[in-house]
Scaffold this motif. Structure first.
Motif, short mmCIF file in Angstrom:
data_model
loop_
_atom_site.label_atom_id
_atom_site.label_comp_id
_atom_site.label_asym_id
_atom_site.label_seq_id
_atom_site.Cartn_x
_atom_site.Cartn_y
_atom_site.Cartn_z
N CYS A 184 -2.51 1.93 -5.39
CA CYS A 184 -2.43 2.26 -3.97
C CYS A 184 -1.97 3.69 -3.72
O CYS A 184 -2.27 4.26 -2.68
CB CYS A 184 -1.52 1.28 -3.24
SG CYS A 184 0.18 1.30 -3.84
N GLY A 238 4.52 -3.70 -6.07
CA GLY A 238 4.08 -4.11 -7.40
C GLY A 238 2.81 -4.94 -7.43
O GLY A 238 2.28 -5.23 -8.50
N GLN A 239 2.29 -5.34 -6.28
CA GLN A 239 1.10 -6.20 -6.24
C GLN A 239 -0.13 -5.56 -6.88
O GLN A 239 -0.94 -6.24 -7.47
CB GLN A 239 0.74 -6.52 -4.78
CG GLN A 239 1.50 -7.67 -4.19
CD GLN A 239 1.09 -8.99 -4.81
OE1 GLN A 239 -0.08 -9.31 -4.88
NE2 GLN A 239 2.07 -9.74 -5.26
N CYS A 240 -0.29 -4.28 -6.70
CA CYS A 240 -1.56 -3.65 -7.10
C CYS A 240 -1.54 -3.14 -8.54
O CYS A 240 -2.45 -2.44 -8.95
CB CYS A 240 -1.90 -2.51 -6.15
SG CYS A 240 -0.82 -1.09 -6.37
N ARG A 297 0.82 -1.21 0.00
CA ARG A 297 0.00 0.00 0.00
C ARG A 297 0.85 1.25 0.00
O ARG A 297 0.43 2.30 0.49
CB ARG A 297 -0.97 0.01 1.19
CG ARG A 297 -1.79 -1.26 1.29
CD ARG A 297 -2.76 -1.23 2.43
NE ARG A 297 -3.92 -0.41 2.12
CZ ARG A 297 -5.05 -0.89 1.62
NH1 ARG A 297 -5.17 -2.16 1.34
NH2 ARG A 297 -6.07 -0.09 1.38
N GLY A 298 2.06 1.13 -0.48
CA GLY A 298 2.96 2.28 -0.50
C GLY A 298 3.70 2.43 -1.81
O GLY A 298 4.75 3.04 -1.87
N GLY A 299 3.19 1.84 -2.87
CA GLY A 299 3.79 2.06 -4.19
C GLY A 299 5.11 1.38 -4.42
O GLY A 299 5.87 1.77 -5.30
S1 FES Z 1 2.62 -1.14 -4.96
FE1 FES Z 1 2.35 -2.41 -3.22
S2 FES Z 1 0.20 -2.33 -3.00
FE2 FES Z 1 0.53 -0.91 -4.54
#
Ligand code: FES
Lengths: 321, 202
Positions: free
Chosen positions: A308, A274-276, A269-271
């Motif tokens: 995110c 790479g998951q999102c 949730r911090g960019g």
């Molecule tokens: S880059 Fe990790 S959740 Fe968006």
């Protein structure tokens, strides 16, 4: 984040440790042990802030071997979107929260012969557990810790007391002390690793200095604390789900999508992780990329967005979600 | 018989120099000299002033690579009679090196493995050492049973030079040891008749 991966916790202690910084201790309400974690790991804390769900990542700073509790430190962000202000103003001992399982995107390289940790402000948090690990394994390390002032800096007195002034070096900008990044990196023996966590300016400065003093990139580790940036509100069309969601001023696309009941993949949730990563199907306007994951080419290409942290300005955005 | 697709098989990406590095160490064996000589025209005096070159001619002796390397006028040039002496000097160089130092290794597969092993002993990550394969493909192999290392293995199976077991040479590579792994091929029928070597690394 799917529901099965969350852990219910209760705040057992919350106390100020420095100007604008609170330390929060979390335990399981049923007294069972928490999952073990490795130094450098973080959890995503979900908070119910007046009906709105806030999810922020925080580094774990408790003893990695102590499964009785987790500790995190929270800086009140100057322009808080809610998460850190909620923890500072509303959260009290006894309150319940949920957290994700620990995830480590900033692990120490165990093969290292020597570790140099560079922290700026609240960026100290992942290093607290790391130093406990290095001290236990008897591996040489140094901490160089830049803070605004003696009052603004958290934990530095305790750290000097436990690890000694030869390993813990504080720098206070209010006293015109400067962390000498380039000289620090210049003469390190082979097998040294450097880690930096703090404001972008510090991270960039360490990356530059490492490159200019000839360090191989593999020995330089960074963790950027990215809070989703606020911005103008906009609408996003989710093609696969067949709905349109509104993204508010102080909300990320990911948060808006989750609020609509859609389970989007995410981790840090911090960019950074790479998951999102989400494919952009149509875009009439400009993507505002705030992540450190996509390459410059990918960002310019406009086909992908990290939901995110990144935003959009324009008339129409459709995503493959 | 070779087991294909093992991802630990090292990929030698070439010794393209990294101009950001403050100091450059070259460990070269035999034909490996050509890996540096080939890029020399593009490099300037300032580069060679920060450069140390160790060279063991091995089976390329007499081809004049030593003179060609000396003509580059690196800050330090040492030709050593054997690979052992080269490795001894390499240890000396690395013991006073800093993080701004880049190590480049070019030569046979076994030579690269031995240099990687020395580098690992100084905490250098395998990914930060640049390597280029030139010359012999004979392998440096560790017997997974007795742990003995046999140099210059050009056949598989071969008899371990330490314990005598017949070993299949796998593509499985240990970065820590800088060696391929050899596994007993006939444990079920120890006295089997003929074992014709099937693969030749040369
Ligand atoms: S880059 Fe990790 S959740 Fe968006």
């Amino acid at each position: 984040m799917s529901a099965t991966s969350t852990i219910p916790v209760r705040v057992s202690e919350i106390e100020p440790v420095a100007e604008s910084i609170k330390r929060v201790r979390l335990e399981r309400p049923d007294g069972r042990p928490l999952p073990p974690f490795s130094p450098g790991a973080h959890v995503v804390v979900s908070m119910n802030d007046g009906g709105r769900i806030r999810r922020n990542p925080y580094s774990l700073m408790s003893e990695p071997d102590d499964r009785g509790y987790y500790a995190i430190s929270v800086l009140r962000a100057e322009k808080s979107r809610g998460g850190s202000a909620f923890i500072h103003d509303v959260l009290k001992a006894g309150d319940e929260l949920t957290i994700s399982h620990p995830v480590n995107l900033f692990p120490a390289d165990k093969r290292g012969r020597k570790h140099i940790l560079i922290a700026g402000g609240i960026g100290i948090t992942p290093f607290i557990a790391m130093m406990a690990g290095f001290a236990r394994d008897n591996v040489p390390f140094e901490l160089h810790y830049a803070m605004r002032s003696r009052a603004h800096g958290a934990y530095w007195r305790d750290l000097v007391a436990s690890y000694g002034a030869h390993r813990i070096k504080p720098y206070f900008s209010a006293e015109y002390q400067v962390l000498p990044v380039a000289t620090l990196l210049e003469n390190q023996p082979l097998g040294t690793h450097v880690y930096v966590c703090g404001p972008d300016r510090l991270t960039d400065c360490v990356l530059d200095a490492a490159r200019n003093t000839g360090w191989p990139a593999a020995n330089v580790h960074t963790e950027r604390f990215l809070a989703p940036a606020g911005g103008k509100p906009f609408d996003v069309e989710l093609i696969r789900s067949g709905i349109t969601v509104h993204v508010g001023e102080h909300e990320s696309i990911l948060e808006a999508v989750e609020a609509a009941g859609i389970d989007a993949p995410c981790l840090c949730r911090g960019g950074a992780c790479g998951q999102c990563e989400t494919s952009v199907i149509a875009c009439d306007g400009q993507l505002l990329h705030h992540d450190v994951y996509l390459s410059d080419d990918e960002k310019a290409g406009g086909r992908k967005i990290m939901i995110c942290v990144s935003r959009f300005e324009g008339t129409r955005l459709s995503l493959d979600l | 018989m070779l087991v294909e697709g093992i991802t630990s098989r090292p990929v030698h990406g070439g010794i393209q120099v990294d101009l950001f590095a403050r100091r450059h160490f070259f460990a070269l064996e035999g034909e490996g000299a050509l890996a540096l000589l080939a890029q020399a025209p593009a490099l300037d005096e300032a580069f060679f002033d920060r450069c140390e070159v160790l060279y063991a001619a091995a089976d390329a002796a007499g081809r004049g690579y030593d003179e060609a390397l000396a003509r580059l006028k690196p800050d330090l040039f040492r030709q050593t009679p054997t690979v052992e002496t080269l490795l001894f000097r390499l240890r000396g160089c690395l013991s006073r090196a800093t993080m701004g130092t880049r190590l480049y290794v070019a030569g046979g597969e076994g030579f690269i493995g031995r240099c990687m092993n020395v580098a690992a002993g100084f905490g250098m990550d395998a990914g930060t050492v640049l390597t280029e394969h030139r010359g012999s493909a004979a392998r440096r192999v560790q017997c997974v049973h007795c742990k003995g290392i046999t140099e210059d293995v050009s056949e598989s199976p071969f008899a371990c030079s330490h314990c005598g077991l017949n070993l299949l040479v796998r593509d499985h590579y240990s970065k820590r040891l800088g060696a391929f792994q050899g596994v007993c091929i006939d444990a079920e029928e120890p006295v089997s008749a003929s074992r014709t070597p099937e693969e030749v690394f040369q």
